[in-house]
Structure formats: C-alpha cells, structure tokens
Design a protein around this motif. Sequence first.
Motif, mmCIF file in Angstrom:
data_model
loop_
_atom_site.group_PDB
_atom_site.id
_atom_site.type_symbol
_atom_site.label_atom_id
_atom_site.label_comp_id
_atom_site.label_asym_id
_atom_site.label_seq_id
_atom_site.Cartn_x
_atom_site.Cartn_y
_atom_site.Cartn_z
ATOM 1 N N GLY A 1 0.902 -1.332 0.039
ATOM 2 C CA GLY A 1 0.094 -0.054 -0.013
ATOM 3 C C GLY A 1 0.886 1.312 -0.055
ATOM 4 N N VAL A 2 2.034 1.095 -0.188
ATOM 5 C CA VAL A 2 2.912 2.180 -0.495
ATOM 6 C C VAL A 2 3.254 2.678 -1.923
ATOM 7 C CG1 VAL A 2 5.318 3.211 0.275
ATOM 8 C CG2 VAL A 2 3.722 1.619 1.609
ATOM 9 N N GLY A 3 2.830 3.960 -2.225
ATOM 10 C CA GLY A 3 3.014 4.265 -3.861
ATOM 11 C C GLY A 3 4.758 4.895 -3.722
ATOM 12 N N VAL A 4 5.265 5.109 -4.811
ATOM 13 C CA VAL A 4 6.611 5.794 -5.032
ATOM 14 C C VAL A 4 6.577 7.146 -5.953
ATOM 15 C CG1 VAL A 4 8.866 5.416 -5.597
ATOM 16 C CG2 VAL A 4 7.740 3.672 -4.620
ATOM 17 N N SER A 5 6.844 8.225 -5.134
ATOM 18 C CA SER A 5 7.090 9.310 -6.188
ATOM 19 C C SER A 5 8.750 9.841 -6.128
ATOM 20 C CB SER A 5 6.240 10.559 -5.821
ATOM 21 O OG SER A 5 4.707 10.095 -6.058
ATOM 22 N N ALA A 6 8.965 10.736 -7.021
ATOM 23 C CA ALA A 6 10.369 11.252 -6.953
ATOM 24 C C ALA A 6 10.495 12.170 -5.960
ATOM 25 C CB ALA A 6 10.552 12.292 -8.287
ATOM 26 N N TYR A 7 12.042 12.204 -5.448
ATOM 27 C CA TYR A 7 12.364 12.671 -4.027
ATOM 28 C C TYR A 7 11.912 14.205 -3.979
ATOM 29 C CZ TYR A 7 15.755 14.708 -0.609
ATOM 30 O OH TYR A 7 16.284 15.231 0.400
ATOM 31 N N GLU A 8 12.137 14.976 -5.090
ATOM 32 C CA GLU A 8 11.623 16.335 -5.157
ATOM 33 C C GLU A 8 10.118 16.589 -5.264
ATOM 34 O OE1 GLU A 8 12.837 15.005 -9.376
ATOM 35 O OE2 GLU A 8 13.810 14.658 -7.323
ATOM 36 N N ASP A 9 9.321 15.629 -5.629
ATOM 37 C CA ASP A 9 8.096 15.934 -5.614
ATOM 38 C C ASP A 9 7.316 16.344 -4.317
ATOM 39 O OD1 ASP A 9 7.936 15.507 -8.443
ATOM 40 O OD2 ASP A 9 7.079 13.511 -8.317
ATOM 41 N N ILE A 10 8.045 15.957 -3.185
ATOM 42 C CA ILE A 10 7.666 16.206 -1.753
ATOM 43 C C ILE A 10 7.519 17.871 -1.634
ATOM 44 C CG2 ILE A 10 9.668 16.302 -0.725
ATOM 45 C CD1 ILE A 10 6.404 15.096 0.723
ATOM 46 N N PHE A 11 8.481 18.490 -2.366
ATOM 47 C CA PHE A 11 8.406 19.808 -2.095
ATOM 48 C C PHE A 11 7.273 20.468 -3.044
ATOM 49 C CE2 PHE A 11 12.728 18.435 -1.375
ATOM 50 C CZ PHE A 11 12.789 18.877 -0.224
ATOM 51 N N LYS A 12 6.602 19.810 -4.040
ATOM 52 C CA LYS A 12 5.324 20.301 -4.696
ATOM 53 C C LYS A 12 4.200 19.921 -3.927
ATOM 54 C CE LYS A 12 8.251 19.645 -8.944
ATOM 55 N NZ LYS A 12 8.399 18.701 -10.166
ATOM 56 N N THR A 13 4.267 18.603 -3.426
ATOM 57 C CA THR A 13 3.190 18.140 -2.903
ATOM 58 C C THR A 13 2.619 18.832 -1.663
ATOM 59 O OG1 THR A 13 3.795 15.707 -3.584
ATOM 60 C CG2 THR A 13 1.957 15.783 -1.674
ATOM 61 N N ILE A 14 3.542 19.078 -0.487
ATOM 62 C CA ILE A 14 3.086 19.826 0.697
ATOM 63 C C ILE A 14 2.419 21.051 0.348
ATOM 64 C CG2 ILE A 14 4.210 20.770 2.606
ATOM 65 C CD1 ILE A 14 4.258 17.647 2.660
ATOM 66 N N PRO A 15 3.169 22.126 -0.498
ATOM 67 C CA PRO A 15 2.179 23.213 -0.687
ATOM 68 C C PRO A 15 0.610 23.238 -1.127
ATOM 69 C CG PRO A 15 4.461 23.365 -1.558
ATOM 70 C CD PRO A 15 4.058 22.116 -1.184
ATOM 71 N N THR A 16 0.484 21.913 -1.739
ATOM 72 C CA THR A 16 -0.975 21.662 -2.326
ATOM 73 C C THR A 16 -1.659 20.625 -1.504
ATOM 74 O OG1 THR A 16 -0.162 19.934 -3.858
ATOM 75 C CG2 THR A 16 -0.167 21.913 -4.629
ATOM 76 N N LEU A 17 -1.349 20.455 -0.215
ATOM 77 C CA LEU A 17 -2.259 19.226 0.472
ATOM 78 C C LEU A 17 -3.426 19.696 0.764
ATOM 79 C CD1 LEU A 17 0.344 18.767 3.611
ATOM 80 C CD2 LEU A 17 -0.592 17.031 1.952
ATOM 81 N N ASP A 18 -4.389 18.750 0.379
ATOM 82 C CA ASP A 18 -5.757 19.047 0.490
ATOM 83 C C ASP A 18 -6.442 18.089 1.880
ATOM 84 O OD1 ASP A 18 -8.386 19.437 0.147
ATOM 85 O OD2 ASP A 18 -8.660 18.030 -1.487
ATOM 86 N N VAL A 19 -6.013 18.626 2.997
ATOM 87 C CA VAL A 19 -6.155 17.735 4.216
ATOM 88 C C VAL A 19 -6.558 18.921 5.364
ATOM 89 C CG1 VAL A 19 -5.024 15.597 4.085
ATOM 90 C CG2 VAL A 19 -3.940 17.796 5.000
ATOM 91 N N THR A 20 -7.123 18.324 6.437
ATOM 92 C CA THR A 20 -7.641 19.330 7.414
ATOM 93 C C THR A 20 -6.552 19.779 8.465
ATOM 94 O OG1 THR A 20 -8.893 18.018 8.564
ATOM 95 C CG2 THR A 20 -10.175 19.070 7.381
#
Length: 591
Positions: A246-265
């Motif tokens: 149940g663990v997906g894999v994304s590129a290392y640097e993608d975290i710096f794009k993912t965090i600013p667009t988090l859709d959670v409360t």
Amino acid sequence: MKHIEKLAAIREAMKVQGIDGYIIPSSDPHISEYLPERYKCIAWASGFTGSAGTLAITQDFAGLWTDSRYFVQAVEQLAGTGFELVKLKVQGAAEYADWLGEQLGAGAKVAFDGNLASLLVAQSVQHTLEPLEIKVDGHVDLLSSLWEGRPALPKAQAYLLDENITGQSTVSKIEAVRAEMKKNRTEAHLISSLDDLAWLLNIRGQDVPCNPVVLGFVLITAEKATLYIEPSKLTTQATEELKGYGVGVSAYEDIFKTIPTLDVTSILIDPKRTCFAVYDSIPKQVKIVEKINPSTSLKAIKNKVEVENNRHTFVKDGIALTRFFKWLEENVSSGELSELSIAEKLRGFRESQEGFVDVSFTTIAGYLDHGALPHYSANEKSNYILQPKGLLLVDSGGQYTTGTTDITRVVTLGGLTQEEKEDYTLVLKGTIEGSQAIFPTGARGYQIDAITRRPLWETLRNYGHGTGHGVGFFLNVHEGPQVFNAAAIDVAVEPGMITSIEPGLYRVGKHGIRIENLVLTRKAGSSEFGDFLDFETLTICYIATDLIEKSLLDKKHIAWLNNYNQWVFDQLSTHLTAEEKNWLADKCQAI
C-alpha cells in the motif's frame, strides 16, 4: 578556495542581500546527525568536521557554537579560517540567537536556509530575535551559488529487509502509525527523518556513511502512503513489493511540490525532525499538530525477533573485538601501530563476520591525551604512534544486517599510574551501578544517569556528556526518544529499549576513560509497590581487570564483573581458536 576566502564570499553575498547575520546549522532537509557530503556545509565553510555545531556570521565576527565534546577539535580546525570557537553553555541550545540579538539593532535582518534548520531551531531563532524587532528570513541559501563542485545527492541502491530480520511487516507498522494519527485527530503525517522512514518501510540504503538509510520522505494519510525517493534507487521488484504493502513511490523532489498543495484538514509533524522549509510550505488552512513522530517511539521498543537477532550480532562483534585486542597486545611493541591503523584493523576483524555492512560510526581510537577528547577523530596530522605505555580508549561499533553495536573499552599498553587505576576503577564502578539498576516502571533517563554517576560524584569527579543513548536495529547508532542524561526529558525507560551505559572521566592533556555496554530494558518483577524494571547487558567483550584498584570496589561490583567476564568467555569461547580461547580465558579470570 581557502576557508577565509569562503567566509569573505559569504559576507559579500550577505551585503548584496541586505543580511546582517547569517546562520548555518549542521543539518540537512531530514535533520540528520550524520550528513551526506552535499550537506556538510559547516565543514565546507569553516573546516570544522564535528557532527554538532552552528555557524553564525556577521560582518564583524564569525563563530562556531559547539559543545564541550568538540572544544579542542574546533580550536585546531578553525585556526586561520576567520571563524572562532564559541563554547556552548548548554548542549544543543540556540545561544547564537541570543548573541545575534545582542549584536544587532532593531531593523536588522538575520537569515538561514530553511532546508538545513529544524522547525524547532527556526522557532527558537524567531522567538529570540523577532521581539527585538530583528527580521528573520528562513528561506535564504547563500552557499549553493558559492560552493563550486558541490557534491550531488547520493544515488546508491536501496533494498528491502525480510520480515524474519525485522520481526514486523511494513503493513503492520503503517497501521500502528495510522492508529497514532487517529489518536491525534490528524488526517496526514509527514515523516522526514531517515531512520523513521527506514524502520517504517523496512528499507535500508547507503546514502549516509555509517547509517544504513536512504534519502526520502513518507507522507501518510488514512487512504495511502507515499515514499518520495530517487526512483533509480529502487528495483522494479522493490517498487512492486512496496506497492503490495500500500505504499506508492514518487520522485524525491516531488515532496516539495506536494506539501504546498495538501488537501487535508490537519497534519502531524515532528518539530525536531522536520525542516523549516517544508513546514513553512504547509497551506495556512491546514492545522499543524507538532508531536514526536509516532514511529520514533514505536521503533525504540525492539520486538522479540529484533532482540534475538541482536543477541547473535553481539556474539559476532565480540569475536571481532577479542581478535582485535589480542592482536593489539601482541603487536603494540613493534612501534608500527597508530590510531588510524588500529581503527582500520578493527574494521577488518568486523568485516570478516557474517552480515557486516559498515561501521556504525567513525572509530574513536584515542591514545594518551587524545583519549580525553570524547569525540576525537584521528587524522593524518594528529595520528599518534602507539607505544607500550599509557592508556588507549577505543570506542567503536558495527552495522550488521542483524543489528547495530556500540562499545567502548580502555586498555593499558604499559606503565600504569595510580591515578589511571583509580580513574578507571571509578568509571567501571559507574558502568556497573548503571547496569545493575532496578527502577520502577515510568522512571526517566535522568534517574539512570544519576545512578550511574554516583561513584564518580562521591569522589568529586564527573563527565560532561550524557550517560546513554538509544541504539537502532540495523539503523542509526544514536536514536531516541530515550536518553540517559541530566536533561529532564519526559520519556519513560520502557521494556524493549536498547540503550548505552557509558560513564567516562577525562583529564585534559593526560588520559580519557569510558567503559560502554549496551543494555536491554526488561521487566524485573512486581511488588505491592508496583512494577519494576532492570537491564540485561547485551555487549559481549571482556572488561580489562589489570587496570583495577580493587580496594575501590564493593563485593557486589566484584561479583558483577567476575560474572560478566565469565559470561563473555562462555559466549565466545566456542567460536575461537585454541590460542584465542586461552588468551581470552586469561583476560576473563576472576579478580
């Protein structure tokens, strides 16, 4: 470029950007203790290679703030660099922020690279300086443009461990973390720390010397978990295996794009193990819960498989150490051994053991007065040649696929003094006191610290470092959350934790003594007064008895020492040659 020229270049860059004070922490985006070459910024800027310190630079002064472990090393390495040593009063404190507040006036600007500073450090700087009307900017990287030939991020292969080694599946570990997320009412959890990532996903790598970790981040929600990693580090099979957990894999640097667009409360982060740059990019509408990573507390409690694997590992390590100390004794009179050469020889003895991967830290081989430097690291310039006289301190450890070791022993090479015997015996007495401790459930590390120091305090002796640190399972040699030191850290010592007990005594210019074993916390029994715990010693290596002043030991200390050395012999003798067995039998004789 010389260090003094680098300092001038940094100051020029500060002028251009209107920065009055610049801070360079010893860290990386994962707030690691041991760093990939790319993030050894303090070493690049100042020449200081210790694992703890902070540079603070103004146009008038450049200082390295570090603790007593590194005072002598810092003075030597900073000579001629333009940087000066500033002695920390409290280990780990942001005293450089107070200094900047005293030096700079209202309206001044202080900056640092938020990728290199933990949230906790950044907040400490902000809380100190902003009330003084000093601006703080945590998004300024002055070094990248100045550092010619800066090393790239490592790309060594990562690999997954079998459950028969780790004792718990990745799926089970993620479920345990999600349960903690639910308790904290958070929808997401970001793990930046490499040892937590490695434990959670049963993954290991080669990105950091001595620590079998891989650079990456993990983002967990109730629905999915994603590993952010350089894709080339994983084989197709490993990627598919993670997907099955149940663990997906994304590129290392993608975290710096993912965090600013988090859709959670809400999101759970550890302020000590998350860099400021990532924290500051979390959307403003997301509630941030700052707590220790759940995985940090979970991995501190070793399961039955990890404990049993560790026991086998300590036998291997004990065999290597026995062969090393026998070889040392037989060859020291040659005049050809040095601090560097014996460290390499010890590594060779460990390498011959099945499952050896690396040393768990750079071996500290401190001869004579070098032993008085707790974190001494020999180099070609400082390297002493060993002679058949004086004390030798060897602090070393190994990384094996079945566990991590860390041990310190002191041996005499000849010509013992009464002062050396008394110092050694009192340190040994402290090690025994700590190892024999029985304490109620819920006791904290500072209580174990005080128990261990008592024999030294009674004679008006002391040491400046902590008494013990947690140790990972085929992971970082230093891990939390538990520590045995004087700080009032609110973490209970729990069954299943593996921690070092390592009192010491250091006479600058003369000698240093430290005797370290790793212990497993276990249940000791119950009474009408509650449940109690004690320690099982795991480390298997004889403790030298020819340095002992027996009159300073009580009967219980002598009994413990004799029983320990006999146990060491029993554990190792069947794995040794007849000659090695006879040599060890002599070392393990009762006193």
